[in-house]
Design a protein around this motif. Sequence first.
Motif, mmCIF file in Angstrom:
data_model
loop_
_atom_site.group_PDB
_atom_site.id
_atom_site.type_symbol
_atom_site.label_atom_id
_atom_site.label_comp_id
_atom_site.label_asym_id
_atom_site.label_seq_id
_atom_site.Cartn_x
_atom_site.Cartn_y
_atom_site.Cartn_z
ATOM 1 N N PRO A 144 0.843 -1.198 0.000
ATOM 2 C CA PRO A 144 0.000 0.000 0.000
ATOM 3 C C PRO A 144 0.879 1.249 0.000
ATOM 4 N N GLN A 145 0.465 2.275 -0.722
ATOM 5 C CA GLN A 145 1.291 3.473 -0.861
ATOM 6 C C GLN A 145 1.612 4.114 0.493
ATOM 7 N N GLU A 146 0.657 4.121 1.404
ATOM 8 C CA GLU A 146 0.916 4.713 2.724
ATOM 9 C C GLU A 146 1.979 3.922 3.470
ATOM 10 N N THR A 147 1.944 2.592 3.337
ATOM 11 C CA THR A 147 2.940 1.753 3.995
ATOM 12 C C THR A 147 4.310 1.963 3.385
ATOM 13 N N ALA A 148 4.375 1.999 2.055
ATOM 14 C CA ALA A 148 5.647 2.218 1.377
ATOM 15 C C ALA A 148 6.264 3.553 1.777
ATOM 16 N N ALA A 149 5.443 4.600 1.799
ATOM 17 C CA ALA A 149 5.927 5.929 2.172
ATOM 18 C C ALA A 149 6.417 5.940 3.613
ATOM 19 N N ALA A 150 5.686 5.274 4.498
ATOM 20 C CA ALA A 150 6.068 5.249 5.912
ATOM 21 C C ALA A 150 7.390 4.515 6.122
ATOM 22 N N ILE A 151 7.609 3.442 5.379
ATOM 23 C CA ILE A 151 8.848 2.674 5.520
ATOM 24 C C ILE A 151 10.051 3.516 5.125
ATOM 25 N N VAL A 152 9.965 4.189 3.987
ATOM 26 C CA VAL A 152 11.109 4.994 3.528
ATOM 27 C C VAL A 152 11.309 6.197 4.445
ATOM 28 N N ALA A 153 10.237 6.821 4.891
ATOM 29 C CA ALA A 153 10.358 7.972 5.791
ATOM 30 C C ALA A 153 10.998 7.564 7.114
ATOM 31 N N SER A 154 10.549 6.456 7.685
ATOM 32 C CA SER A 154 11.126 5.979 8.945
ATOM 33 C C SER A 154 12.584 5.582 8.771
ATOM 34 N N SER A 155 12.902 5.007 7.623
ATOM 35 C CA SER A 155 14.286 4.622 7.347
ATOM 36 C C SER A 155 15.194 5.843 7.295
ATOM 37 N N ALA A 156 14.729 6.904 6.643
ATOM 38 C CA ALA A 156 15.514 8.129 6.567
ATOM 39 C C ALA A 156 15.745 8.720 7.954
ATOM 40 N N GLN A 157 14.745 8.622 8.817
ATOM 41 C CA GLN A 157 14.889 9.121 10.179
ATOM 42 C C GLN A 157 15.919 8.308 10.963
ATOM 43 N N LEU A 158 15.972 7.009 10.714
ATOM 44 C CA LEU A 158 16.818 6.127 11.503
ATOM 45 C C LEU A 158 18.267 6.120 11.036
ATOM 46 N N LEU A 159 18.509 6.535 9.797
ATOM 47 C CA LEU A 159 19.869 6.517 9.260
ATOM 48 C C LEU A 159 20.705 7.683 9.796
ATOM 49 N N ARG A 160 21.995 7.429 9.944
ATOM 50 C CA ARG A 160 22.926 8.511 10.253
ATOM 51 C C ARG A 160 22.981 9.480 9.071
ATOM 52 N N PRO A 161 23.455 10.713 9.291
ATOM 53 C CA PRO A 161 23.511 11.689 8.192
ATOM 54 C C PRO A 161 24.238 11.173 6.949
ATOM 55 N N GLY A 162 25.284 10.383 7.131
ATOM 56 C CA GLY A 162 26.014 9.840 5.985
ATOM 57 C C GLY A 162 25.582 8.446 5.598
ATOM 58 N N GLY A 163 24.408 8.008 6.093
ATOM 59 C CA GLY A 163 23.959 6.641 5.877
ATOM 60 C C GLY A 163 23.438 6.389 4.480
ATOM 61 N N HIS A 164 23.312 5.105 4.146
ATOM 62 C CA HIS A 164 22.867 4.670 2.823
ATOM 63 C C HIS A 164 21.611 3.808 2.931
ATOM 64 N N PHE A 165 20.681 4.027 2.007
ATOM 65 C CA PHE A 165 19.534 3.148 1.838
ATOM 66 C C PHE A 165 19.693 2.447 0.500
ATOM 67 N N LEU A 166 19.729 1.122 0.516
ATOM 68 C CA LEU A 166 19.908 0.318 -0.683
ATOM 69 C C LEU A 166 18.642 -0.480 -0.938
ATOM 70 N N ALA A 167 18.224 -0.585 -2.203
ATOM 71 C CA ALA A 167 17.021 -1.344 -2.526
ATOM 72 C C ALA A 167 17.191 -2.052 -3.859
ATOM 73 N N TYR A 168 16.704 -3.285 -3.920
ATOM 74 C CA TYR A 168 16.641 -4.024 -5.190
ATOM 75 C C TYR A 168 15.195 -4.404 -5.429
ATOM 76 N N GLN A 169 14.722 -4.156 -6.654
ATOM 77 C CA GLN A 169 13.297 -4.222 -6.961
ATOM 78 C C GLN A 169 13.051 -4.749 -8.369
ATOM 79 N N MET A 170 11.969 -5.520 -8.558
ATOM 80 C CA MET A 170 11.552 -5.908 -9.902
ATOM 81 C C MET A 170 11.053 -4.701 -10.683
ATOM 82 N N ARG A 171 10.399 -3.777 -9.998
ATOM 83 C CA ARG A 171 9.847 -2.579 -10.636
ATOM 84 C C ARG A 171 10.435 -1.336 -9.965
#
Length: 209
Positions: A144-171
Amino acid sequence: MAIPDHPLHSAGSISSEPVPSPLGISFGEFLKHPLKVGSAFPASDRMVRRMLAPIKWGAVGLCIEYGPGTGVFTRAILSRLPRSATLLAVDTSREFTRHLQRHIDDPRLRAVTGTAADIEQIAARLGLGQADAILSGLPFSTLPQETAAAIVASSAQLLRPGGHFLAYQMRAAVHPHLTRHFARVDKGFEWWNIPPCHLYWATGPRRSR
């Protein structure tokens, strides 16, 4: 990765029973939850190497993995992490979580059953601070779009300033979420995988609160 609600479970003792086929477990979970499992096939060695290559793993203290499945990326990350580091692997499928708990004998691994949308609460409950890297194999195109948005937003909050978010996706469904919450998003594509995947490396997390 399936999305039923389960209580939080952290890694326990390792079983001596024979290791079940990772491919068999992946297919079983895919058949039970076809819209909630990223792929029925484990990631290829080539995609794993390419996905993890940009990170300076020797400097990572905490890495988080969403949707570890049978642990292909989990094992590769552990082989790169310092001895003092922690890898928090979060999956909503208890079958996958139990597989990791039973068959990866490494004190750096914390395998829990839960949802990535609650990652800030999970990390706090385990006494973990900010992460240096987050790897996601979640199927954002079926979330669901709300869930997807919440996951990325929470991830950005949890990462250090120099942190990396990596994702592999079919689409490419995760891409607009990444550009909203990260200053830089690099892209790639890996044909040598079943299925072929879009690859994303996002840096410069933007704080929303």
